[in-house]
Motif scaffolding. Structure first.
Motif, PDB file in Angstrom:
ATOM      1  N   ALA A   1      -3.254  19.189 -49.947  1.00 41.32           N
ATOM      2  CA  ALA A   1      -2.193  19.882 -49.221  1.00 41.32           C
ATOM      3  C   ALA A   1      -2.588  20.568 -47.739  1.00 41.32           C
ATOM      4  CB  ALA A   1      -2.031  21.402 -49.990  1.00 41.32           C
ATOM      5  N   LEU A   2      -3.709  21.215 -47.595  1.00 43.76           N
ATOM      6  CA  LEU A   2      -4.129  21.275 -46.307  1.00 43.76           C
ATOM      7  C   LEU A   2      -4.530  19.968 -45.417  1.00 43.76           C
ATOM      8  CD1 LEU A   2      -7.485  23.404 -47.411  1.00 43.76           C
ATOM      9  CD2 LEU A   2      -5.390  24.325 -46.196  1.00 43.76           C
ATOM     10  N   ALA A   3      -4.857  18.752 -45.787  1.00 51.52           N
ATOM     11  CA  ALA A   3      -4.861  17.720 -45.147  1.00 51.52           C
ATOM     12  C   ALA A   3      -3.520  17.383 -44.403  1.00 51.52           C
ATOM     13  CB  ALA A   3      -5.575  16.587 -45.824  1.00 51.52           C
ATOM     14  N   ALA A   4      -2.538  17.258 -45.296  1.00 52.96           N
ATOM     15  CA  ALA A   4      -1.160  17.028 -45.105  1.00 52.96           C
ATOM     16  C   ALA A   4      -0.883  18.003 -43.833  1.00 52.96           C
ATOM     17  CB  ALA A   4      -0.251  17.175 -46.117  1.00 52.96           C
ATOM     18  N   GLY A   5      -0.955  19.157 -44.057  1.00 52.15           N
ATOM     19  CA  GLY A   5      -0.596  20.169 -43.091  1.00 52.15           C
ATOM     20  C   GLY A   5      -1.069  19.900 -41.644  1.00 52.15           C
ATOM     21  N   VAL A   6      -2.429  19.490 -41.639  1.00 56.22           N
ATOM     22  CA  VAL A   6      -3.161  19.146 -40.440  1.00 56.22           C
ATOM     23  C   VAL A   6      -2.448  17.843 -39.622  1.00 56.22           C
ATOM     24  CG1 VAL A   6      -5.367  17.983 -39.575  1.00 56.22           C
ATOM     25  CG2 VAL A   6      -5.466  20.153 -41.103  1.00 56.22           C
ATOM     26  N   LYS A   7      -2.202  17.024 -40.692  1.00 55.27           N
ATOM     27  CA  LYS A   7      -1.738  15.788 -40.048  1.00 55.27           C
ATOM     28  C   LYS A   7      -0.318  15.949 -39.452  1.00 55.27           C
ATOM     29  CE  LYS A   7      -1.763  11.288 -39.207  1.00 55.27           C
ATOM     30  NZ  LYS A   7      -2.553  10.713 -38.171  1.00 55.27           N
ATOM     31  N   LEU A   8       0.586  16.655 -40.345  1.00 55.43           N
ATOM     32  CA  LEU A   8       1.927  16.828 -39.960  1.00 55.43           C
ATOM     33  C   LEU A   8       1.937  17.753 -38.575  1.00 55.43           C
ATOM     34  CD1 LEU A   8       3.641  17.408 -43.374  1.00 55.43           C
ATOM     35  CD2 LEU A   8       3.497  15.221 -41.715  1.00 55.43           C
ATOM     36  N   ALA A   9       1.094  18.680 -38.478  1.00 54.76           N
ATOM     37  CA  ALA A   9       0.766  19.544 -37.137  1.00 54.76           C
ATOM     38  C   ALA A   9       0.148  18.879 -35.933  1.00 54.76           C
ATOM     39  CB  ALA A   9       0.069  20.532 -37.530  1.00 54.76           C
ATOM     40  N   ARG A  10      -0.783  17.724 -36.457  1.00 58.35           N
ATOM     41  CA  ARG A  10      -1.417  17.193 -35.272  1.00 58.35           C
ATOM     42  C   ARG A  10      -1.481  15.578 -35.527  1.00 58.35           C
ATOM     43  NH1 ARG A  10      -5.257  19.383 -32.006  1.00 58.35           N
ATOM     44  NH2 ARG A  10      -5.570  17.294 -31.458  1.00 58.35           N
ATOM     45  N   PRO A  11      -0.490  14.891 -35.478  1.00 50.01           N
ATOM     46  CA  PRO A  11      -0.490  13.370 -35.964  1.00 50.01           C
ATOM     47  C   PRO A  11      -1.333  12.536 -35.170  1.00 50.01           C
ATOM     48  CG  PRO A  11       1.630  14.170 -34.695  1.00 50.01           C
ATOM     49  CD  PRO A  11       1.174  15.333 -34.781  1.00 50.01           C
ATOM     50  N   ASP A  12      -1.749  13.135 -33.852  1.00 48.36           N
ATOM     51  CA  ASP A  12      -2.794  12.213 -33.192  1.00 48.36           C
ATOM     52  C   ASP A  12      -4.250  12.345 -33.934  1.00 48.36           C
ATOM     53  OD1 ASP A  12      -2.613  15.226 -32.645  1.00 48.36           O
ATOM     54  OD2 ASP A  12      -4.177  14.840 -31.283  1.00 48.36           O
ATOM     55  N   LEU A  13      -4.464  13.249 -34.846  1.00 51.65           N
ATOM     56  CA  LEU A  13      -5.605  13.178 -35.477  1.00 51.65           C
ATOM     57  C   LEU A  13      -5.822  12.141 -36.527  1.00 51.65           C
ATOM     58  CD1 LEU A  13      -6.543  16.952 -35.794  1.00 51.65           C
ATOM     59  CD2 LEU A  13      -7.429  15.241 -34.184  1.00 51.65           C
ATOM     60  N   THR A  14      -7.035  11.558 -36.634  1.00 54.01           N
ATOM     61  CA  THR A  14      -7.251  10.910 -37.963  1.00 54.01           C
ATOM     62  C   THR A  14      -7.677  12.024 -39.192  1.00 54.01           C
ATOM     63  OG1 THR A  14      -7.863   8.747 -36.869  1.00 54.01           O
ATOM     64  CG2 THR A  14      -8.764   9.013 -38.949  1.00 54.01           C
ATOM     65  N   VAL A  15      -6.905  12.080 -40.054  1.00 55.70           N
ATOM     66  CA  VAL A  15      -7.136  13.103 -41.137  1.00 55.70           C
ATOM     67  C   VAL A  15      -7.836  12.581 -42.430  1.00 55.70           C
ATOM     68  CG1 VAL A  15      -6.429  14.854 -42.475  1.00 55.70           C
ATOM     69  CG2 VAL A  15      -5.303  14.304 -40.071  1.00 55.70           C
ATOM     70  N   ILE A  16      -8.964  12.788 -42.851  1.00 49.23           N
ATOM     71  CA  ILE A  16      -9.609  12.485 -44.166  1.00 49.23           C
ATOM     72  C   ILE A  16      -9.839  13.540 -44.898  1.00 49.23           C
ATOM     73  CG2 ILE A  16     -11.549  11.029 -45.142  1.00 49.23           C
ATOM     74  CD1 ILE A  16     -12.025  10.099 -42.172  1.00 49.23           C
ATOM     75  N   ALA A  17      -9.424  13.241 -46.273  1.00 45.58           N
ATOM     76  CA  ALA A  17      -9.603  14.485 -47.377  1.00 45.58           C
ATOM     77  C   ALA A  17     -10.723  13.879 -48.081  1.00 45.58           C
ATOM     78  CB  ALA A  17      -8.389  14.870 -48.035  1.00 45.58           C
ATOM     79  N   ALA A  18     -11.552  14.760 -48.830  1.00 44.17           N
ATOM     80  CA  ALA A  18     -12.493  14.309 -49.552  1.00 44.17           C
ATOM     81  C   ALA A  18     -12.595  15.315 -50.856  1.00 44.17           C
ATOM     82  CB  ALA A  18     -13.961  14.452 -48.870  1.00 44.17           C
ATOM     83  N   GLY A  19     -12.887  14.935 -52.018  1.00 40.89           N
ATOM     84  CA  GLY A  19     -12.951  15.594 -53.132  1.00 40.89           C
ATOM     85  C   GLY A  19     -13.325  15.074 -54.357  1.00 40.89           C
ATOM     86  N   GLY A  20     -13.794  15.437 -55.415  1.00 39.35           N
ATOM     87  CA  GLY A  20     -14.096  15.197 -56.592  1.00 39.35           C
ATOM     88  C   GLY A  20     -12.991  14.715 -57.822  1.00 39.35           C
ATOM     89  N   ASP A  21     -13.645  14.180 -58.864  1.00 42.03           N
ATOM     90  CA  ASP A  21     -12.439  13.942 -60.106  1.00 42.03           C
ATOM     91  C   ASP A  21     -12.022  15.148 -60.489  1.00 42.03           C
ATOM     92  OD1 ASP A  21     -14.548  13.623 -62.532  1.00 42.03           O
ATOM     93  OD2 ASP A  21     -15.426  13.688 -60.558  1.00 42.03           O
ATOM     94  N   GLY A  22     -12.714  16.363 -60.707  1.00 36.80           N
ATOM     95  CA  GLY A  22     -12.052  17.712 -61.057  1.00 36.80           C
ATOM     96  C   GLY A  22     -11.436  18.383 -59.830  1.00 36.80           C
ATOM     97  N   ASP A  23     -11.853  18.398 -58.980  1.00 39.72           N
ATOM     98  CA  ASP A  23     -11.062  19.041 -57.648  1.00 39.72           C
ATOM     99  C   ASP A  23      -9.884  18.257 -57.432  1.00 39.72           C
ATOM    100  OD1 ASP A  23     -11.222  20.996 -55.171  1.00 39.72           O
ATOM    101  OD2 ASP A  23     -10.847  18.897 -54.266  1.00 39.72           O
ATOM    102  N   GLY A  24      -9.727  17.000 -57.509  1.00 35.50           N
ATOM    103  CA  GLY A  24      -8.618  16.069 -57.186  1.00 35.50           C
ATOM    104  C   GLY A  24      -7.691  15.637 -58.304  1.00 35.50           C
TER     105      GLY A  24
END
Length: 281
Positions: free
Chosen positions: A77-100
């Motif tokens: 959710a945070l990564a999507a907000g970053v990408k939509l606000a700053r489409p010029d950025l390369t946005v990568i999210a990271a997490g584990g099987d529990g977190d994700g």
């Protein structure tokens, strides 16, 4: 114009020493991610790495790009907000099987469905490593080493590939932490593929799941081209053993862009208005 320095993989690592357990697969994920960033040739300030909570979610601290360590299960959710606000950025999210797939399972489904142009590195060790070894959503039902489930969970594990395909993911690759060079290739491919990309990483936890050392012998590369049709992919991977590595699915849906969606909605409204006006005489 000044020359832009060529960055190496080491340039994308911070000076903070990782505190993962010796032998943890996440060390190799960090190496692969740094290699991928160097391969892309993008400046460090053009990349944002967002994570949730867990062993794997420490990645932002160990890299030298923009980073945000969010709350449990909310990385996408945070990564999507970053990408939509700053489409010029390369946005990568990271997490584990529990977190994700547990705490953030709902966000995972809707990230696949929305198809925002970002990449999710999902490190799967089939256990909650940070909180002392409980069963996770991907743990086999008969695994009984946890004190909380001494007889096993008795629950069928989540299949990340099939779940992502059903939800609408646009790109899905699976890699093994024991092969960081191949994993770097998959991360690079996911970042450059338009839309939402998932890199499912088999990242062993040798502290609570010592038997995962055998994953090195279990993984096998896809012996065919990636599926490009969603229905065909669902049928092809229905019986997948979870250890097939490579680019498993590469779809062609255009990424979500608010400006385009608004323009399409406005055009539809105008077309409907014209039809109604013509019908009214």
């Amino acid at each position: 114009m000044p020359d832009i320095p060529v960055l190496t993989a080491q340039d994308f690592k911070s000076d903070i020493k990782p505190i993962w357990c010796p032998g943890c697969g996440d060390y190799s994920v960090l190496t692969a991610l740094a290699k991928a960033c160097a391969e892309l040739g993008r400046p460090r300030e053009s990349i944002a790495l967002i994570s949730g909570i867990g062993c794997s979610s420490r990645l932002p601290a160990y890299t030298s790009v923009y980073g945000f360590h969010g709350v449990h299960g909310r990385a996408l959710a945070l990564a999507a907000g970053v990408k939509l606000a700053r489409p010029d950025l390369t946005v990568i999210a990271a997490g584990g099987d529990g977190d994700g797939l547990s705490i953030g399972g709902n966000h995972f489904l809707h990230a696949c469905r929305r198809n925002v142009d970002m990449t999710y590195i999902l490190m799967d060790n089939q256990v909650y490593g940070m909180t002392k070894g409980q069963a996770s959503p991907t743990t086999a039902p008969d695994w009984c080493e946890s004190k909380l489930t001494p007889a096993g969970t008795g629950i069928a594990p989540v299949a990340p590939l099939l779940l992502a395909l059903a939800a609408g993911v646009n790109f899905f690759a699976r890699g093994f932490a024991g092969n960081p060079n191949e994993l770097a290739r998959l991360i690079t491919a996911g970042i450059t593929h338009p839309g939402f990309s998932v890199i499912h990483v088999l990242s062993p936890c040798v502290t609570f799941r010592a038997e995962q050392r055998a994953w090195k012998q279990a993984v096998h590369a896809l012996d065919d081209a990636p599926a490009t049709d969603r229905a065909a992919a669902m049928m092809r991977y229905a019986g997948d053993d979870g250890f097939t590595t490579g680019i498993l699915y590469a779809g062609g849906n255009p990424p979500f862009m608010p400006e385009r969606q608004h323009a399409m909605a406005a055009a539809d409204f105008e077309a409907g208005f014209v039809v109604e006006r013509q019908a009214a005489g």
